[in-house]
Design an enzyme around this catalytic site. Sequence first.
Site, PDB file in Angstrom:
ATOM      1  N   HIS A 195      -3.798   7.778   5.768  1.00 31.29           N
ATOM      2  CA  HIS A 195      -3.963   6.503   5.059  1.00 31.29           C
ATOM      3  C   HIS A 195      -5.377   6.000   5.344  1.00 31.29           C
ATOM      4  CE1 HIS A 195      -2.654   2.972   2.924  1.00 31.29           C
ATOM      5  NE2 HIS A 195      -2.879   2.173   3.938  1.00 31.29           N
ATOM      6  N   CYS A 247       0.789  -1.230   0.000  1.00 26.96           N
ATOM      7  CA  CYS A 247       0.000   0.000   0.000  1.00 26.96           C
ATOM      8  C   CYS A 247       0.824   1.285   0.000  1.00 26.96           C
ATOM      9  CB  CYS A 247      -0.963   0.004   1.185  1.00 26.96           C
ATOM     10  SG  CYS A 247      -1.693  -1.620   1.462  1.00 26.96           S
ATOM     11  N   HIS A 302      -9.723   1.650  -1.022  1.00 23.77           N
ATOM     12  CA  HIS A 302      -8.282   1.522  -0.837  1.00 23.77           C
ATOM     13  C   HIS A 302      -7.718   0.967  -2.132  1.00 23.77           C
ATOM     14  CE1 HIS A 302      -4.368   0.855   0.484  1.00 23.77           C
ATOM     15  NE2 HIS A 302      -4.522  -0.072   1.399  1.00 23.77           N
TER      16      HIS A 302
END
Lengths: 401, 354, 85
Positions: free
Chosen positions: A294, A161, A330
């Site tokens: 995030h 990520c 995401h």
Amino acid sequence: MSQSIAITGMGIISAIGNNVAENYASLLNGSSGITKISKIDTIHRDAIMVGEIDFTNQELESILGLTPENNYSRTALLAAIAAKEAVADAKIADIKSWKTGLISSTSVGGMDMTEKYYYDYLENDTHRKYIEGHHAGDTTQKVAEQLGIEASLVTTISTACSSAANAIMFGARLIKSGKLDRVIVGGADCLSKFTINGFKTLMILSDTYSTPFDENRKGLNLGEAAAFLVLESEAVMQAENKKALAYLIGYGNANDAYHQTASSENGDGATLAMQKALAVAGIAPSDIDYVNAHGTATGNNDLSEGRALIRVFGEPRVPDFSSTKAYTGHTLAAAGGIEAVYSVLALQHNVIYPNLNFKTPMKEFNLRPQTVLKHTELNTVLSNSLGFGGNCSTLIFSKNP
Amino acid sequence: MKQVFINGIGSITAQKTFDNTLFLGEIISYENDVLPVIDPDYKNFIPPAAARRMAKGIKMGVVASKIALDEAGLETVDAIITGTGLGCTVDSEKFVSALIDNQEAYLTPTSFIQSTHNTVGGQIALGLGCQGYNFTYVHGSISFESALMDAKLQLENGEASTLLIGGVDETGDHTIKIHKLIGHIKKERVKSSELLDSKTTGAIFGEGANFFVLSNQKKADSYAEVQALKTFNTMPLELLEAAANEFLKEENLEIKDVDVLILGNNGDVSFDMYYEALMKGAFKNTQQAYYKHLCGEFYTASSFGFWLGCKILKEQLVPEIVLLNEKQVANLGTILLYNQYRGENHSFTLLRKC
Amino acid sequence: MGDLKQELKEKIIEQLNLEDISVDDIADAEPLFGEGLGLDSIDALELIVMLDKDYGIKLADPKEGKKIFESIDTMANYIAEHKTK
């Protein structure tokens, strides 16, 4: 090595828009792109929600003008479109006019095709053209080809990520070292059965709209996207008399070294990454006006990241912060890239995006994200991208070099 | 600008390279299409609680890095940078096949978690408790070189003083099958020694891990210095020689200053012409060496070429088994490495005796 | 119940690839997580799948697993009560 890194162009395609302008409009309108999945046939279709891009692969191929023989995976299609927008946005007439490189990132690569034709490959040769497109680097090679980048420094990063944020970081290092005059940096990931099922086994997918930083958060929504920035050196900016959209003034990468998938509860890696980025930028925590977190809405991330924010800024002095993942999902490797675009837009338009779907603050600390669109002067924005394997990255953007 | 020295190496390949005291003395010859690795005893290095989850590539990477660190006398480093072309193939195959075979039911997380490309880098960091910078590059045959470039820049700029870098790739059954179907792997088995005479398409594949400790501190037993490095996503054949010349010129060197040219020939008649262009052209009077007949072809095989360069400079000898042309008596001071795979992702690396 | 406990030990060893452990090494009341056998959160997820696949018990929330997987004893009791296969 005090070379400033100017951002001169951006390109993006995500569940909330097919280009920068559309994404920005959605952010302003609070229009999230989270829906039930439509293009992938999965048994989990009713148990998850995703940030899916409307275009089919055929439509994407058509936009790029590809012939039917092409072997682009969906990741490559999205990446090519966003990268081309970025280069056009930077008004680059001749890609060869300066030493130009490309640093991309992905976690899926061509897996969306591999999972479709896995056994089919063994039976007949109809789809075997996709075999060469499986590995991560091939996606980037295709983007380079689309941009006309030849015999140049082109590479790919894959750190889950934090990937695109890391691509941006390496691009900056290459410019500061004089290896490149300008570099296109970012990442792409498409939705795939592989990642949907993978995250399902980790039991961190929500069956409804994700709620970052909320006490009752149930997990994340996966998304697909691609985003690229064009970074240029001082020399290029001067020679071409260009104006920057914003500057990348700080960056840092650190590792939790705690567990393979979980972040340490005290957010060690995230804390270190933020501190490193502030040090590179040569600024104090109090200089940060907005944190694009995030904020994936998993139990683990938001707790860990929240604690890290408190360690770096001090609980009463955590800046306005929000996660935009309730808009886009995401997007894995692309996350750091799309959120870099959103951070630059925030600076350009002096706006802080709302953290959608937030109701109840987490009991562990006294942190509330920004829940409504806020118009306020912003000079410096910090963006976090925290990944599997404990890979934590922070980027700091500013109006000024 | 600080210099870059190689102070520790760890190699696990189809030759017995995990023992740093050896240097291709005893060669294992194969007649395979895919070369198997000679494993060290992983149990000596990895506790069972961790090893139980690790596929081959992760074990190779973790152990090769431990060997390199031990040799460099270090417990940890400032940063860990890994290169891998395909990542964790075995776990990826496990997860994809399970999801298809079971129609997405009863899937378990371990193989998914282990399949992410940065697992090796993450596991090494976990084992060392290293919270420093940790990147993984995944760009075909310059995956290792990208890691090297990043590390070199950080050392030169003073951003780090010790780093661990490595290249690792593992073979997976399904991946091998499908690469055979598209002709990337030779249809026939070939003797290692006859690899370059095969004149057929495809390469002999392999797997392995080669890790190195880089530092800006020169030590008495440093292997070599990394002087320069350049990568190219594409390279027309006719421009290759000029690119090599320019690369050397940027370092104030000429072709005659190169003592050994280490090449990544893999026996694929469709793509070895790049190497032949240099061998028969500008470098025809240079000592030439190759290595993929020993380790097989894989995206990070060039990390084994790098290992070879380090060993040659330290031991001051070029083993017969790697020679491509007549042995020359020469001062072994400067080595140029060149590699590409299927016409893409070319790299030049310059190593100097230190 | 004794058979079930034996079966669980065998399954755990196989599913979690505990190569160096034999059935006799796992005591019925010994903690499985943290100390004792030293399993972690990834193992918990694996066991949740095992509960579903082999005994038809579905856990919606991974946190439920904490109590259930405390030891072989607690696992066996839970399964005996809830299994549908």
